[in-house]
Design a protein around this motif. Structure first.
Motif, PDB file in Angstrom:
ATOM      1  N   LEU A 148      19.343 -72.722  40.239  1.00 27.91           N
ATOM      2  CA  LEU A 148      20.195 -71.449  40.210  1.00 27.91           C
ATOM      3  C   LEU A 148      19.052 -70.201  39.692  1.00 27.91           C
ATOM      4  CD1 LEU A 148      23.406 -72.258  38.345  1.00 27.91           C
ATOM      5  CD2 LEU A 148      23.322 -71.980  40.821  1.00 27.91           C
ATOM      6  N   GLY A 149      17.873 -70.284  40.058  1.00 28.21           N
ATOM      7  CA  GLY A 149      17.017 -69.270  40.155  1.00 28.21           C
ATOM      8  C   GLY A 149      16.819 -68.489  38.620  1.00 28.21           C
ATOM      9  N   VAL A 150      17.258 -67.337  38.574  1.00 22.97           N
ATOM     10  CA  VAL A 150      16.992 -66.831  37.209  1.00 22.97           C
ATOM     11  C   VAL A 150      17.846 -67.197  36.014  1.00 22.97           C
ATOM     12  CG1 VAL A 150      18.785 -65.034  37.461  1.00 22.97           C
ATOM     13  CG2 VAL A 150      16.561 -64.405  36.376  1.00 22.97           C
ATOM     14  N   TYR A 151      18.838 -67.943  36.153  1.00 27.21           N
ATOM     15  CA  TYR A 151      19.461 -68.637  35.253  1.00 27.21           C
ATOM     16  C   TYR A 151      19.050 -69.637  34.369  1.00 27.21           C
ATOM     17  CZ  TYR A 151      23.223 -71.801  33.159  1.00 27.21           C
ATOM     18  OH  TYR A 151      23.818 -72.562  32.411  1.00 27.21           O
ATOM     19  N   HIS A 152      18.095 -70.275  34.872  1.00 27.28           N
ATOM     20  CA  HIS A 152      17.220 -71.458  34.291  1.00 27.28           C
ATOM     21  C   HIS A 152      16.105 -70.614  33.484  1.00 27.28           C
ATOM     22  CE1 HIS A 152      19.177 -74.885  36.270  1.00 27.28           C
ATOM     23  NE2 HIS A 152      18.839 -74.162  37.483  1.00 27.28           N
ATOM     24  N   ALA A 153      15.662 -69.424  33.968  1.00 23.30           N
ATOM     25  CA  ALA A 153      14.818 -68.867  33.332  1.00 23.30           C
ATOM     26  C   ALA A 153      15.215 -68.042  31.919  1.00 23.30           C
ATOM     27  CB  ALA A 153      13.950 -67.692  34.264  1.00 23.30           C
ATOM     28  N   VAL A 154      16.460 -67.682  32.234  1.00 21.42           N
ATOM     29  CA  VAL A 154      17.060 -66.929  31.083  1.00 21.42           C
ATOM     30  C   VAL A 154      17.453 -67.819  29.860  1.00 21.42           C
ATOM     31  CG1 VAL A 154      19.091 -65.442  30.216  1.00 21.42           C
ATOM     32  CG2 VAL A 154      17.817 -65.151  32.487  1.00 21.42           C
TER      33      VAL A 154
ATOM     34  N   PHE B 245      23.385 -83.497  44.888  1.00 21.84           N
ATOM     35  CA  PHE B 245      23.072 -81.981  44.183  1.00 21.84           C
ATOM     36  C   PHE B 245      21.907 -81.478  44.902  1.00 21.84           C
ATOM     37  CE2 PHE B 245      20.583 -79.668  41.181  1.00 21.84           C
ATOM     38  CZ  PHE B 245      21.398 -78.382  40.838  1.00 21.84           C
ATOM     39  N   TYR B 246      20.887 -82.145  44.814  1.00 24.20           N
ATOM     40  CA  TYR B 246      19.269 -81.622  45.284  1.00 24.20           C
ATOM     41  C   TYR B 246      19.575 -81.440  46.754  1.00 24.20           C
ATOM     42  CZ  TYR B 246      17.269 -82.572  40.816  1.00 24.20           C
ATOM     43  OH  TYR B 246      17.023 -82.718  39.395  1.00 24.20           O
ATOM     44  N   ALA B 247      20.506 -82.084  47.670  1.00 21.95           N
ATOM     45  CA  ALA B 247      20.517 -81.991  49.075  1.00 21.95           C
ATOM     46  C   ALA B 247      21.600 -80.915  49.295  1.00 21.95           C
ATOM     47  CB  ALA B 247      21.008 -83.128  49.523  1.00 21.95           C
ATOM     48  N   THR B 248      22.475 -80.340  48.642  1.00 23.75           N
ATOM     49  CA  THR B 248      23.571 -79.382  48.870  1.00 23.75           C
ATOM     50  C   THR B 248      23.536 -78.016  48.223  1.00 23.75           C
ATOM     51  OG1 THR B 248      24.883 -80.238  47.117  1.00 23.75           O
ATOM     52  CG2 THR B 248      25.104 -81.221  49.558  1.00 23.75           C
ATOM     53  N   GLN B 249      22.442 -78.062  47.166  1.00 26.73           N
ATOM     54  CA  GLN B 249      22.255 -76.831  46.343  1.00 26.73           C
ATOM     55  C   GLN B 249      21.899 -75.665  47.037  1.00 26.73           C
ATOM     56  OE1 GLN B 249      18.930 -76.991  43.711  1.00 26.73           O
ATOM     57  NE2 GLN B 249      18.185 -78.390  44.683  1.00 26.73           N
ATOM     58  N   ALA B 250      22.128 -74.292  46.332  1.00 28.60           N
ATOM     59  CA  ALA B 250      21.939 -73.153  47.224  1.00 28.60           C
ATOM     60  C   ALA B 250      20.643 -72.859  47.432  1.00 28.60           C
ATOM     61  CB  ALA B 250      22.653 -71.804  46.421  1.00 28.60           C
ATOM     62  N   LEU B 251      19.629 -72.996  46.366  1.00 27.39           N
ATOM     63  CA  LEU B 251      18.277 -72.629  46.362  1.00 27.39           C
ATOM     64  C   LEU B 251      17.567 -73.689  46.268  1.00 27.39           C
ATOM     65  CD1 LEU B 251      18.612 -69.516  43.969  1.00 27.39           C
ATOM     66  CD2 LEU B 251      18.497 -69.493  46.703  1.00 27.39           C
TER      67      LEU B 251
ATOM     68  N   CYS C 265      12.333 -60.986  34.048  1.00 30.58           N
ATOM     69  CA  CYS C 265      13.736 -61.485  35.163  1.00 30.58           C
ATOM     70  C   CYS C 265      14.223 -60.396  35.723  1.00 30.58           C
ATOM     71  CB  CYS C 265      14.782 -62.282  34.228  1.00 30.58           C
ATOM     72  SG  CYS C 265      14.083 -63.765  33.563  1.00 30.58           S
ATOM     73  N   TYR C 266      14.501 -58.960  35.070  1.00 34.73           N
ATOM     74  CA  TYR C 266      15.054 -57.781  35.620  1.00 34.73           C
ATOM     75  C   TYR C 266      14.145 -57.439  36.759  1.00 34.73           C
ATOM     76  CZ  TYR C 266      18.735 -56.629  32.599  1.00 34.73           C
ATOM     77  OH  TYR C 266      19.766 -56.510  31.644  1.00 34.73           O
ATOM     78  N   LEU C 267      12.992 -57.606  36.696  1.00 33.42           N
ATOM     79  CA  LEU C 267      11.920 -57.064  37.853  1.00 33.42           C
ATOM     80  C   LEU C 267      12.195 -58.037  38.956  1.00 33.42           C
ATOM     81  CD1 LEU C 267       9.627 -55.781  38.804  1.00 33.42           C
ATOM     82  CD2 LEU C 267       8.001 -57.291  37.666  1.00 33.42           C
ATOM     83  N   ALA C 268      12.395 -59.356  38.740  1.00 32.54           N
ATOM     84  CA  ALA C 268      12.534 -60.071  40.070  1.00 32.54           C
ATOM     85  C   ALA C 268      13.894 -59.911  40.813  1.00 32.54           C
ATOM     86  CB  ALA C 268      12.681 -61.533  39.368  1.00 32.54           C
ATOM     87  N   ALA C 269      14.877 -59.785  39.680  1.00 30.56           N
ATOM     88  CA  ALA C 269      16.304 -59.394  40.226  1.00 30.56           C
ATOM     89  C   ALA C 269      16.315 -58.136  41.116  1.00 30.56           C
ATOM     90  CB  ALA C 269      17.264 -59.260  38.805  1.00 30.56           C
ATOM     91  N   PHE C 270      15.553 -56.991  40.448  1.00 27.31           N
ATOM     92  CA  PHE C 270      15.631 -55.636  40.998  1.00 27.31           C
ATOM     93  C   PHE C 270      14.846 -55.659  42.499  1.00 27.31           C
ATOM     94  CE2 PHE C 270      16.414 -53.854  36.867  1.00 27.31           C
ATOM     95  CZ  PHE C 270      17.704 -52.841  37.269  1.00 27.31           C
ATOM     96  N   SER C 271      13.781 -56.443  42.416  1.00 32.20           N
ATOM     97  CA  SER C 271      12.982 -56.571  43.679  1.00 32.20           C
ATOM     98  C   SER C 271      13.630 -57.143  44.763  1.00 32.20           C
ATOM     99  CB  SER C 271      11.702 -57.277  43.367  1.00 32.20           C
ATOM    100  OG  SER C 271      10.823 -56.826  42.347  1.00 32.20           O
ATOM    101  N   SER C 272      14.469 -58.307  44.415  1.00 26.79           N
ATOM    102  CA  SER C 272      15.092 -59.131  45.471  1.00 26.79           C
ATOM    103  C   SER C 272      16.200 -58.270  46.234  1.00 26.79           C
ATOM    104  CB  SER C 272      15.705 -60.357  44.871  1.00 26.79           C
ATOM    105  OG  SER C 272      16.528 -60.951  45.604  1.00 26.79           O
TER     106      SER C 272
END
Length: 325
Positions: A303-309, A235-241, A69-76
Motif C-alpha cells: 500500500l505504498g506510503v502506508y508501510h512507511a508510516v 494477494f501478490y497477483a491482484t494488489q494495487a501497486l 512521506c509528505y514529500l512523496a505524497a505531494f509530488s505524486s
C-alpha cells in the motif's frame, strides 16, 4: 579585631548547614553550581540510575520520516492533479467546490475553474517545499501542521480519488501527532521542549489501533481466504501497486504462503497488545518483528506510503535513544 577576624574565618571554613570543614581544593559539586552543570549532573545520574528513557533521536526520525512521506505524497499529487481533478480532468474540483460545501483550502478563492486549478498547483508546490525542508532537518510544529492542512485540503478536493485509501488517512493521523511532538523551532531540536510523553503514548495507541483493526478486519471479513490461510496465493497477483518481485513471491510454495498469512495475523492480532507492555525489551523485539513484516510486504507492492508510516511509528515510539547510541 583579630578575634573577630578569626571568628569570621572559622565560620567561613565550614559548609553551611552541615558543619563539615570546607576545603577550597574540594572538587565536589556544591549548591553554587551553575544551572547547566546541575542539569548535566542530574541527567547523568538519571542515566546511571536507569531513569526515564529519552526519545530525542526517535522524534527526529519521526519528523524527518513523516516529512519525507509528505514529500512523496505531494509530488505524486502534483503530477496527477490536472488529469484527475483539474478543470479538464475526470472529476473537476471546481465543479465539486461550486456545488458542495467542504472544509478545504482549495475553494478559498472561489470556484472559478482557472482559479481552482492554479490554487491546487500552488498548494501542492507549497507542500513539496515545506516537506522537502522538513526531510532535510527543518521540520517544526508549524511546518508539519501546514503540511497537514495542505494535504487534507487536497484530499477533500480529490473526491473519489482520495476516498478509502488508508495510507492517506494514516499519514494525516501520524502527521498531526508529529506536529505536536516536533520542536517549535527546527534548529532548537529538543532544547526548546523535550518530547512529550503524552504524544508518545498516543503514537503507541495509533500503532496498536492500526495493527489490531487490520487483523480483525481480515479475520471477520467476507473473504474466507484469510481464515483459510490462502490470502497470499492471490494477494501478490491482484494488489494495487505490485513490484517486479511480486511475480516471484506469488510462486512461492504453498506452505510458505500459508505460514506467511499465519505470521501476518499473529503479528496484528497478538503482537499488537505487546506494544502497550511496560517492558523495554519486549517493545524492541515487537518493533523489530513489525518492521521486518512491513518491509517483506512492501517489497512485493503493498500500500505504498502506508508501510512507511507504520515503520516510522515502530521506530519512533518503541525504540528509545539508548538503542541509537
Amino acid at each position: 579585631g583579630l578575634g573577630v577576624f578569626q571568628g569570621w574565618g572559622a565560620m567561613g571554613s565550614v559548609r553551611p548547614g552541615t558543619g563539615e570543614p570546607f576545603d577550597l581544593d574540594d572538587k565536589r559539586e556544591t549548591s553554587f553550581s551553575t544551572p547547566r552543570r546541575a542539569e548535566e549532573r542530574s541527567g547523568a545520574a538519571g542515566t546511571a540510575g536507569g531513569g526515564g528513557l529519552t526519545y530525542e533521536v526517535s522524534r527526529e526520525i519521526l519528523t524527518r520520516g513523516v516529512s519525507l512521506c509528505y514529500l512523496a505524497a505531494f509530488s505524486s499529487l502534483f503530477v496527477q492533479l490536472p488529469g484527475l481533478i483539474g478543470s479538464s480532468g475526470i472529476l473537476p474540483a471546481s465543479s465539486f467546490l461550486g456545488t458542495h460545501s467542504a472544509f478545504t483550502l482549495a475553494g478559498v478563492f472561489g470556484a472559478s475553474p482557472w482559479i481552482v486549478d492554479g490554487w491546487l498547483d500552488v498548494m501542492a508546490l507549497c507542500g513539496i517545499c515545506l516537506s522537502g525542508l522538513g526531510a532535510l532537518g527543518g521540520a517544526s510544529s508549524l511546518s508539519l501542521l501546514a503540511c497537514f492542512i495542505l494535504y487534507s485540503s487536497l484530499l477533500v478536493a480529490g473526491q473519489a480519488f482520495a476516498e478509502g485509501f488508508e495510507g492517506d488517512t494514516l499519514l494525516l493521523e501520524v502527521g498531526l501527532l508529529a506536529a505536536l511532538w516536533a520542536p517549535a523551532v527546527p534548529s532548537a531540536r529538543g532544547h526548546d521542549r523535550p518530547p512529550s510523553t503524552v504524544v508518545l503514548l498516543l503514537l503507541r495507541l495509533v500503532l496498536f489501533k492500526v495493527l489490531l483493526m487490520g487483523g480483525t478486519a481480515k479475520v471477520f471479513s467476507s473473504d474466507h481466504s484469510w481464515r483459510h490461510l490462502t490470502a497470499l496465493h492471490h494477494f501478490y497477483a491482484t494488489q494495487a501497486l505490485p513490484t517486479p518481485l511480486a511475480w516471484y513471491l506469488v510462486r512461492l510454495p504453498d506452505l510458505v504462503l500459508r505460514l506467511g498469512v499465519a505470521l501476518f495475523l499473529a503479528m496484528e492480532l497478538c503482537a499488537s497488545f505487546l506494544i502497550l507492555v511496560p517492558l523495554r525489551g519486549v517493545r524492541l523485539w515487537v518493533a523489530l518483528a513489525i518492521v521486518s513484516l512491513q518491509v517483506t510486504v512492501a517489497v512485493g507492492g503493498g500500500l505504498g506510503v502506508y508501510h512507511a508510516v507504520v515503520v516510522l511509528l515502530c521506530v519512533s515510539c518503541l525504540i528509545d535513544d539508548s538503542v541509537w547510541g
